[in-house]
Design an enzyme around this catalytic site. Sequence first.
Site, PDB file in Angstrom:
ATOM      1  N   ASP A 118       0.889  -1.162   0.000  1.00 55.74           N
ATOM      2  CA  ASP A 118       0.000   0.000   0.000  1.00 55.74           C
ATOM      3  C   ASP A 118       0.922   1.205   0.000  1.00 55.74           C
ATOM      4  OD1 ASP A 118      -1.592   2.193   0.629  1.00 55.74           O
ATOM      5  OD2 ASP A 118      -2.940   1.035   1.907  1.00 55.74           O
ATOM      6  N   HIS A 119       1.021   1.887  -1.135  1.00 55.53           N
ATOM      7  CA  HIS A 119       2.054   2.918  -1.266  1.00 55.53           C
ATOM      8  C   HIS A 119       1.866   4.064  -0.269  1.00 55.53           C
ATOM      9  CE1 HIS A 119      -1.065   4.787  -3.836  1.00 55.53           C
ATOM     10  NE2 HIS A 119      -0.487   5.922  -3.521  1.00 55.53           N
TER      11      HIS A 119
ATOM     12  N   HIS B 147      -6.215   2.635   1.855  1.00 57.84           N
ATOM     13  CA  HIS B 147      -5.491   3.822   2.305  1.00 57.84           C
ATOM     14  C   HIS B 147      -6.112   4.466   3.546  1.00 57.84           C
ATOM     15  CE1 HIS B 147      -3.490   3.208  -1.398  1.00 57.84           C
ATOM     16  NE2 HIS B 147      -4.293   3.896  -2.166  1.00 57.84           N
TER      17      HIS B 147
END
Length: 515
Positions: free
Chosen positions: A185-186, A248
């Site tokens: 998950d960037h 996110h």
Amino acid sequence: MPSHQPQVEPFVMVIFGATGDLARRKLFPALYGLFRDKKLHERFAVIGIGRRPITMDEFRDTVRKAIDEHSRLEREEAGWADFVARFYYQPLNVKDVSAYAQLGGLMERLENEWNLPGNRFFYLAMAPDLFGTVSTNLKASGLTETTGWKRLIIEKPFGEDYESAKALNDQIRQTFAEEEIYRIDHYLGKEMIQNIEVIRFANSLFEPLWNNRYIDNIQITASETVGVEERAAYYDKAGALRDMVQNHILQMIMMVAMEPPSRLVPEAIHAEKVKVLRSLRRLTKDEVNQYMVRGQYQAGVLDGRPVPGYREEENVDPHSLTETFVAGELYVDNFRWSGVPFYIRTGKRMAQKSTEIVIQFKEMPKNLYFNKNGDLGPNLLVISINPVEGLHFVLNAKKPGADNDVVPIAMAFCNDRGGSPEAYERLIGDAIKGDMTFFTHWDEVSLAWKFIDPIRRAWDQQDESTLHPYRAGTWGPDAAHQLLSRRGARWWPSRNQGTMPVIQGNQAIEIITCK
């Protein structure tokens, strides 16, 4: 933030989808940044996998162009030949298990040439419906039988609901153990997201106040100015709930709400994050519209130019009920956070691009001398994540002069250092070292889907009357503001472009901070 520093070892990395946009924009520049900063072992090799039969020179030219266009560091001729010589290309039909023999032969040859100990790192930068197939075929072809370690890194989305995510996880676990699976998950690679742990646990100022006795509400915003663009085919099936909230947004809630871990190691940190999701109040079908708002952007104006509505976008169903905006009032039902609302909002075609977390502390009593008119604003801790990175603590202080006027002031930290590593660079570096701190554990994925699925099912059964329209270039539908106003709260204006808007009474005051 782990207290140990894992040893960097030699490895061979296989990138499935190496001719795609993700590899070009993120992965190749990340590897170049790690190489330039000497954060990779001197012995490593990278194999690109794609469907197109291009030559080695063509592939290396693609890598060069990717660095020139997207790297945070300007490409230097000194050392470039050494870097690009480590890149190889293998055309492969990933669905044909017999084709993997050629890949295996290339891997063995490179391990011999580069004197690599059998450490194998597989990156799936490809369509999610191929994740399970590739994982199964890697095992069937014997490529995961190695004398060193093996690791798999997977992009989101990991499934489209709990059942599909579980089926995918069960399939992948036939080849890789949980400690070998790196679900990326960037957002977890962003500087100020990783800073949340330090802000909370390295400062005695905050930890005693980090609870329902002192915090009134927490607001998390992740807004975008862009529309769906080339992602329309995916987005019209996913929507903002699956695309942003399930991963996110919930990750940011976990980072803010988690208890102090027993140790700064991945296992302890993941355990505390999972506890947050277990405490997150799940909504029934009848509660969804009370606590959640969905919206869809209509035609409007952004940066002085007209933009179309969502249903007028290319490749979008003209009758689509897909939400491009989600707001919610969530509760973490544990001892620390009982009664504190976590307000979330995320959407496309909004007024500003901004990702930030606002911690609003409780206000002073209204009958005190300094607040007798009720115009004294609350203290705020603002964690700015994107596009401006920084930290702002808003206090009340006496205005200079003879009068006893009280005004908000901000103590600010701005992370404006140029050339800082980007999210993918940090995360790929961690995965190579075997540090799973900022990757998503299966328990987090499964619990996140279990929270999201009832909301998704409720909305899928509703008609257009609960899909609130909002003009492009605004902060979303009125219903999202009403979500807060019923408790006497309001969304804090997004801090961007170096200013922190604060409302004192009915007047908006701009506090100059970072420039």
